[in-house]
Design an enzyme around this catalytic site. Structure first.
Site, PDB file in Angstrom:
ATOM      1  CG  ASP A  29      -2.284   0.691   0.890  1.00  0.00           C
ATOM      2  OD1 ASP A  29      -2.259   1.791   0.302  1.00  0.00           O
ATOM      3  OD2 ASP A  29      -3.346   0.132   1.230  1.00  0.00           O
ATOM      4  N   GLY A  48       4.400   1.648  -1.843  1.00  0.00           N
ATOM      5  CA  GLY A  48       4.478   2.098  -3.222  1.00  0.00           C
ATOM      6  C   GLY A  48       3.124   2.566  -3.720  1.00  0.00           C
ATOM      7  CG  ASP A  49       0.974   5.250  -7.054  1.00  0.00           C
ATOM      8  OD1 ASP A  49      -0.109   4.636  -7.069  1.00  0.00           O
ATOM      9  OD2 ASP A  49       1.149   6.346  -7.621  1.00  0.00           O
ATOM     10  CG  PHE A  50      -2.629   0.555  -6.441  1.00  0.00           C
ATOM     11  CD1 PHE A  50      -3.214   1.611  -7.130  1.00  0.00           C
ATOM     12  CD2 PHE A  50      -3.238   0.146  -5.251  1.00  0.00           C
ATOM     13  CE1 PHE A  50      -4.360   2.239  -6.676  1.00  0.00           C
ATOM     14  CE2 PHE A  50      -4.389   0.776  -4.779  1.00  0.00           C
ATOM     15  CZ  PHE A  50      -4.947   1.818  -5.487  1.00  0.00           C
ATOM     16  CG  HIS A  94     -15.532  -0.387  -4.679  1.00  0.00           C
ATOM     17  ND1 HIS A  94     -16.551  -0.492  -3.753  1.00  0.00           N
ATOM     18  CD2 HIS A  94     -14.441   0.014  -3.977  1.00  0.00           C
ATOM     19  CE1 HIS A  94     -16.092  -0.159  -2.563  1.00  0.00           C
ATOM     20  NE2 HIS A  94     -14.825   0.147  -2.669  1.00  0.00           N
TER      21      HIS A  94
END
Length: 339
Positions: free
Chosen positions: A205, A228-230, A248
């Site tokens: 995350d 990190g950054d997905f 969603h």
């Protein structure tokens, strides 16, 4: 008997649902259930309870009388104005294993304010939250950490039932390395690892989210944390990836970016598990149909999806829909594999 009277009564009950939301919200904010639990099975008189809650006695009595008519709290038959807990009221306790107190506090706060601009969303297709507060919801939580903490607590409250449902539905015996993408503070992943001693797990995350997470001693060597950054990348090499209430939050283009990174990192023969409320066809009640509207109000393009929409989205990301698996909770396991 006039059948229209029954229809009117039912319609008015639906139309006044916002009243009930605020009634529950106030009871949660005042920690009424916590005070009643501390007092024991005899309960408390409204005035004494008001002193403990920091409320006006007569006004609190009227609130509790209204909630008691809905099965939340009960007024003593032998001692008027004295209230006790009911099974529904127990869910407002902070220490109840199925507590929904933080969830109710969230619904009655910024969610409630944003929903008052639902008309803007329906007319424009834009986020009502952004329209009212001037920025996306997750950015706003970053600038309002007190409310962000309530949101985090609400997600924890809501996920307990879903975690048990996942354990009852999905067999992880064929998995060895599970990567929870957007897994928050790791509660779900740690629970899964405790139930499946053969599993290794990676929590992924944003760095600020996972920074406070420590490795429990009993999971040493099996539980790791990565920040990190997905939207940029995800850890590679997992044979099972998990996305719980992530897709969603986003429109299709953003979802394709996330799914593309997972597809690139997926080990041969691996699979992706998507936990969301899938919308069924027809007019029958389904929580996902209402949650879908909440995503319209609160997010920038987020939505709940039908099985057909998931199949199309996954195909565009180089994945294939392998199954739709209902659980004992409203959440569904959407299973995907490499195309």
């Amino acid at each position: 008997m006039d059948p229209s009277a029954d229809l009117s009564g039912h319609f008015l009950q639906l139309a006044c649902g916002n009243w009930v939301t605020q009634m529950l919200h106030v009871a949660a904010e005042l920690a009424v259930a916590d005070h009643l639990a501390a007092a024991g099975p005899e309960g408390l008189a409204a005035e004494e309870l008001a002193d403990r809650c920091g409320a006006d006695g007569e006004s609190l009595f009227r609130l509790l009388r209204g909630l008691a008519s809905l099965g939340v709290f009960a007024e003593s038959e032998s001692q008027p104005r004295r209230f006790v807990l009911t099974p529904l009221a127990e869910l407002l306790r902070s220490d109840h294993p199925g507590s929904l107190r933080q969830f109710v506090r969230m619904l009655g706060g910024e969610h409630y304010d944003a929903w008052s601009d639902l008309l803007h969303s329906v007319r424009s297709g834009e986020s009502a939250f952004h329209h009212r507060f001037g920025e996306p919801v997750f950015a706003w939580y970053g600038h309002n950490p007190g409310r962000g903490a309530i949101f985090d607590g609400a997600m924890t409250d809501f996920s307990r039932v879903e975690t048990e449902a996942l354990l009852a539905t999905w067999d992880f015996s064929a998995s060895s390395h599970l990567i929870d993408v957007g897994g928050g503070r790791g509660g779900l992943l740690q629970t899964l690892l405790r139930h499946h001693g053969h599993l290794r797990g990676t929590l992924f995350d944003q760095p600020a989210v996972v920074a406070p997470v420590t490795v429990p001693p009993e999971l040493e060597g099996r539980f790791s944390v990565a920040g990190g950054d997905f939207f940029a990348q995800v850890p590679a090499g997992g044979d099972t990836y998990l996305l719980k209430h992530i897709l969603h939050d986003w429109g299709d283009d953003a979802c394709l970016t996330i799914l593309g990174h997972i597809r690139a990192g997926l080990a041969p023969g691996g699979r992706l598990l998507i936990l969301e409320q899938v919308i069924p066809p027809g007019n029958d009640p389904a929580p996902g149909k209402l949650l879908d509207l909440n995503m319209l109000v609160m997010t920038e393009g987020g939505r709940e999806r039908t099985p057909a929409a998931y199949a199309e989205l996954l195909e565009r990301a180089g994945l294939r829909l392998a199954g739709i698996h209902p659980t004992p909770s409203p959440v569904t396991v959407v299973e995907a594999v490499a195309a």
